[in-house]
Design an enzyme around this catalytic site. Structure first.
Site, PDB file in Angstrom:
ATOM      1  CB  ALA A  77      11.821  13.919  36.767  1.00 45.59           C
TER       2      ALA A  77
ATOM      3  N   GLY B 156      10.344  16.152  32.547  1.00 43.94           N
ATOM      4  CA  GLY B 156      11.539  15.345  32.286  1.00 43.94           C
ATOM      5  C   GLY B 156      11.364  14.344  31.165  1.00 43.94           C
ATOM      6  CG  ASP B 157       7.431  13.348  30.008  1.00 43.16           C
ATOM      7  OD1 ASP B 157       7.524  14.581  29.826  1.00 43.16           O
ATOM      8  OD2 ASP B 157       6.342  12.783  30.222  1.00 43.16           O
TER       9      ASP B 157
ATOM     10  CE  LYS C 185       6.940   9.859  31.543  1.00 45.64           C
ATOM     11  NZ  LYS C 185       5.590  10.216  31.081  1.00 45.64           N
TER      12      LYS C 185
ATOM     13  NE  ARG D 211      -0.144   7.287  29.674  1.00 46.29           N
ATOM     14  CZ  ARG D 211      -0.274   8.456  29.061  1.00 46.29           C
ATOM     15  NH1 ARG D 211      -0.730   8.518  27.825  1.00 46.29           N
ATOM     16  NH2 ARG D 211       0.071   9.573  29.675  1.00 46.29           N
TER      17      ARG D 211
ATOM     18  CD  GLU E 245      -4.119  20.026  32.350  1.00 45.17           C
ATOM     19  OE1 GLU E 245      -3.712  18.920  31.971  1.00 45.17           O
ATOM     20  OE2 GLU E 245      -3.540  21.084  32.040  1.00 45.17           O
TER      21      GLU E 245
ATOM     22  N   GLY F 194       6.785  11.826  38.542  1.00 43.31           N
ATOM     23  CA  GLY F 194       5.631  10.994  38.188  1.00 43.31           C
ATOM     24  C   GLY F 194       6.022   9.540  37.951  1.00 43.31           C
TER      25      GLY F 194
HETATM   26  C1  UD1 Z   1       0.701  18.306  31.807  1.00 47.46           C
HETATM   27  C2  UD1 Z   1      -0.066  19.632  31.772  1.00 47.46           C
HETATM   28  C3  UD1 Z   1      -0.826  19.750  30.439  1.00 47.46           C
HETATM   29  C4  UD1 Z   1       0.158  19.642  29.301  1.00 47.46           C
HETATM   30  C5  UD1 Z   1       0.966  18.350  29.394  1.00 47.46           C
HETATM   31  C6  UD1 Z   1       2.083  18.369  28.371  1.00 47.46           C
HETATM   32  C7  UD1 Z   1      -0.700  20.033  34.105  1.00 47.46           C
HETATM   33  C8  UD1 Z   1      -1.791  20.035  35.084  1.00 47.46           C
HETATM   34  N1  UD1 Z   1      -1.021  19.660  32.864  1.00 47.46           N
HETATM   35  O1  UD1 Z   1      -0.275  17.275  31.749  1.00 47.46           O
HETATM   36  O2  UD1 Z   1      -1.525  20.982  30.367  1.00 47.46           O
HETATM   37  O3  UD1 Z   1      -0.540  19.670  28.051  1.00 47.46           O
HETATM   38  O4  UD1 Z   1       1.600  18.244  30.699  1.00 47.46           O
HETATM   39  O5  UD1 Z   1       2.718  17.123  28.314  1.00 47.46           O
HETATM   40  O6  UD1 Z   1       0.394  20.418  34.436  1.00 47.46           O
HETATM   41  N2  UD1 Z   1       4.923  15.324  37.732  1.00 47.46           N
HETATM   42  C9  UD1 Z   1       5.510  15.418  38.967  1.00 47.46           C
HETATM   43  N3  UD1 Z   1       4.740  15.349  40.075  1.00 47.46           N
HETATM   44  C10 UD1 Z   1       3.403  15.234  40.008  1.00 47.46           C
HETATM   45  C11 UD1 Z   1       2.790  15.127  38.748  1.00 47.46           C
HETATM   46  C12 UD1 Z   1       3.585  15.179  37.626  1.00 47.46           C
HETATM   47  O7  UD1 Z   1       6.727  15.552  39.071  1.00 47.46           O
HETATM   48  O8  UD1 Z   1       2.773  15.204  41.073  1.00 47.46           O
HETATM   49  C13 UD1 Z   1       5.764  15.391  36.557  1.00 47.46           C
HETATM   50  C14 UD1 Z   1       5.689  14.145  35.732  1.00 47.46           C
HETATM   51  O9  UD1 Z   1       6.723  13.242  36.110  1.00 47.46           O
HETATM   52  C15 UD1 Z   1       5.897  14.677  34.309  1.00 47.46           C
HETATM   53  C16 UD1 Z   1       5.348  16.091  34.373  1.00 47.46           C
HETATM   54  O10 UD1 Z   1       5.278  16.435  35.739  1.00 47.46           O
HETATM   55  O11 UD1 Z   1       7.269  14.738  33.966  1.00 47.46           O
HETATM   56  C17 UD1 Z   1       3.969  16.206  33.735  1.00 47.46           C
HETATM   57  O12 UD1 Z   1       3.077  15.389  34.464  1.00 47.46           O
HETATM   58  P1  UD1 Z   1       1.934  14.561  33.734  1.00 47.46           P
HETATM   59  O13 UD1 Z   1       1.155  13.841  34.743  1.00 47.46           O
HETATM   60  O14 UD1 Z   1       2.500  13.795  32.606  1.00 47.46           O
HETATM   61  O15 UD1 Z   1       1.021  15.775  33.189  1.00 47.46           O
HETATM   62  P2  UD1 Z   1       0.028  15.704  31.997  1.00 47.46           P
HETATM   63  O16 UD1 Z   1      -1.222  15.084  32.446  1.00 47.46           O
HETATM   64  O17 UD1 Z   1       0.691  15.128  30.809  1.00 47.46           O
HETATM   65 CA    CA Z   2       2.787  13.925  30.219  1.00 46.67          CA
END
Ligand code: UD1
Ligand code: CA
Length: 455
Positions: free
Chosen positions: A10, A101-102, A23, A16, A154, A12
């Protein structure tokens, strides 16, 4: 099965959402998304929980306080990097469940099934997947000819052929802790987004010969990730339908479930009927045979059997059996209304305790007061509890009769069985069984009109 820990990602930004807030603290059916995810995972049997926080970490920490440990990810360098921040927790347990977390719609049942499959098959890693008509944006599950999971790619790194795959990564996984820790050390940021992808551990583990499983959810709705306010509203709609269905199957009549808004933790008894436009929040508990008319709002309220409430607001207060409330009553925090009372139209209570059988039928304010049993308040009665600086307490005994349009200037006591004459302003205590009249005596001036007209 050995210990199972939980990590919720959680940190990120969630750009959006176009929000100043994290979020994951946006609410769905009255509860923060991160807490909905926590409910599901703890319900599925996770023991310790850690939430990885970063962007607006103050808000996330406050939201989960007392429920989860915190790991801070200072810079958001990717989901793999985020998990590394919680490495200390992973070491302590045999297996770990990781969830974003979303994803507020995930259920404890689905997570529990995925966990049992992971344990039963003795997998090193199990990814929860879904098949979507439109998989755009998600990581794709690449399988070998024999169906085994090869890796997760990805969307941004996928080839045209891989983008045709409609089985997607939900972002939820179970790992054997030791396997995950080993693989995390080997991931790099050599990809389209320059991030440390958690998903890369699948290919690493596969190459090391670990067993990889994929658990496909029955209902793809459960893995909906909320990235913007449109998806937030979609999630609200799905969760609302789920909550309302549960209550209806439990014996509650909802006249129009599409316009009845009930929080996730609310409890409602059998044969209760709820009319449209009603919002029921927090830890509200409602008894059997209660009637809740249109457009009520109940927050952390406790409502006894057979109560009826019409177009009224009740906050942090209780109302006992058989009492009528409203229309247009406002029961503010720390109030307790007894059995078989009446709190009628335009009655406001604040920090007031009202004894059984007492009636406040209309246009009355009672604040900072303790009222006994079987009293009657006439129309337009005011407890004058505030002198502009301090608030004072009023005590009214049993069987008291407070006449219309009277003021009880606090601190004051009206004892058992006393009467207050209509229009009185009471500043001194009224003894038991007496009548207090505190108003100017009526004077009649004979021939008044004639004398005025002579002037
Ligand atoms: C990620 C997955 C993707 C999957 C998708 C499902 C990866 C590389 N990709 O992509 O395969 O289909 O989720 O929704 O994992 N977060 C952190 N720290 C960071 C980056 C992200 O805590 O440095 C958290 C975000 O807050 C979020 C979650 O990790 O809750 C997912 O991150 P997000 O950037 O939304 O990943 P997606 O690009 O959606
Ligand atoms: Ca996501």
């Amino acid at each position: 099965m050995g210990d199972l820990s939980l990590i919720i990602l959680a940190a990120g930004h969630g750009k959006r959402m176009k929000s100043d807030n994290s979020k994951v603290i946006h609410k769905v059916c009255g509860k923060e998304m991160v807490n909905l995810v926590l409910d599901a995972a703890l319900g599925a049997g996770c023991k310790d929980a850690t939430v990885v926080v970063g962007h607006r970490k103050d808000q996330v920490i406050r939201a989960v306080s007392g429920r989860a440990a915190i790991a801070v990810q200072e810079q958001q360098l990717g989901t793999g990097h985020a998990v590394m921040q919680a490495a200390g927790l992973i070491e302590k347990s045999d297996n770990v469940l990781i969830i974003p977390g979303d994803t507020p719609l995930i259920t404890a049942d689905t997570l529990a099934s995925a966990i049992s499959r992971h344990i039963r098959d003795d997998n090193g890693a199990t990814v929860i997947t879904a098949r979507l008509a439109d998989p755009t944006g998600y990581g794709r599950i690449v399988r070998r000819a024999d169906g085994a999971v090869e890796k997760i790619v990805e969307h941004k790194d996928a080839s045209e052929a891989q983008r045709q795959i409609n089985e997607i990564n939900s972002g939820m996984y179970c790992f054997k802790s030791a396997f995950l820790l080993g693989a995390l050390k080997k991931i790099t940021a050599d990809n389209a987004q320059g991030e440390y992808y958690l998903t890369d551990v699948f290919e690493i583990l596969r190459n090391e010969g670990a067993r990889i499983g994929a658990f496909e959810v029955e209902n793809s709705e459960e893995i909906l990730g909320v990235n913007d306010r449109v998806q937030l509203a979609q999630a609200e709609k799905v969760l609302r339908a789920r909550i309302n269905r549960r209550h209806m199957l439990g014996g509650v009549t909802l006249i129009d479930p599409d316009s009845t808004y009930i929080g996730t933790d609310v409890r409602i008894g059998m044969d209760t009927v709820i009319y449209p436009g009603t919002i029921i929040e927090g830890s509200t508990v409602i008894g059997n045979n209660v009637l809740i008319g249109q457009n009520c709002r109940l927050v952390n309220a406790s409502i006894g059997d057979g109560v009826d409430i019409w177009t009224s607001t009740i906050i942090d207060s209780s109302v006992d059996e058989g009492t009528h409330v409203g229309p247009y009553a406002y029961i503010r925090p720390d109030s307790r209304v007894g059995k078989n009372c009446k709190v009628g139209d335009f009655v406001e209570l604040k920090k007031a305790s009202i004894g059984d059988g007492t009636k406040l039928s209309h246009l009355t304010y009672v604040g900072d007061a303790q009222v006994g049993k079987n009293c009657n308040f006439g129309c337009g009665t005011v407890v004058v509890n505030y002198d502009g600086k301090n608030k004072y307490k009023t005590v009214i005994g049993d069987n008291a009769f407070i006449g219309c349009n009277s003021n009880l200037v606090s601190p004051v006591t009206v004892n058992d069985g006393a009467y207050v004459a209509a229009g009185s302003t009471i500043t001194d205590d009224v003894p038991t069984d007496t009548l207090a009249i505190a108003r100017a005596r009526q004077v009649i001036k004979e021939h008044w009109r004639d004398r005025r007209e002579d002037d």
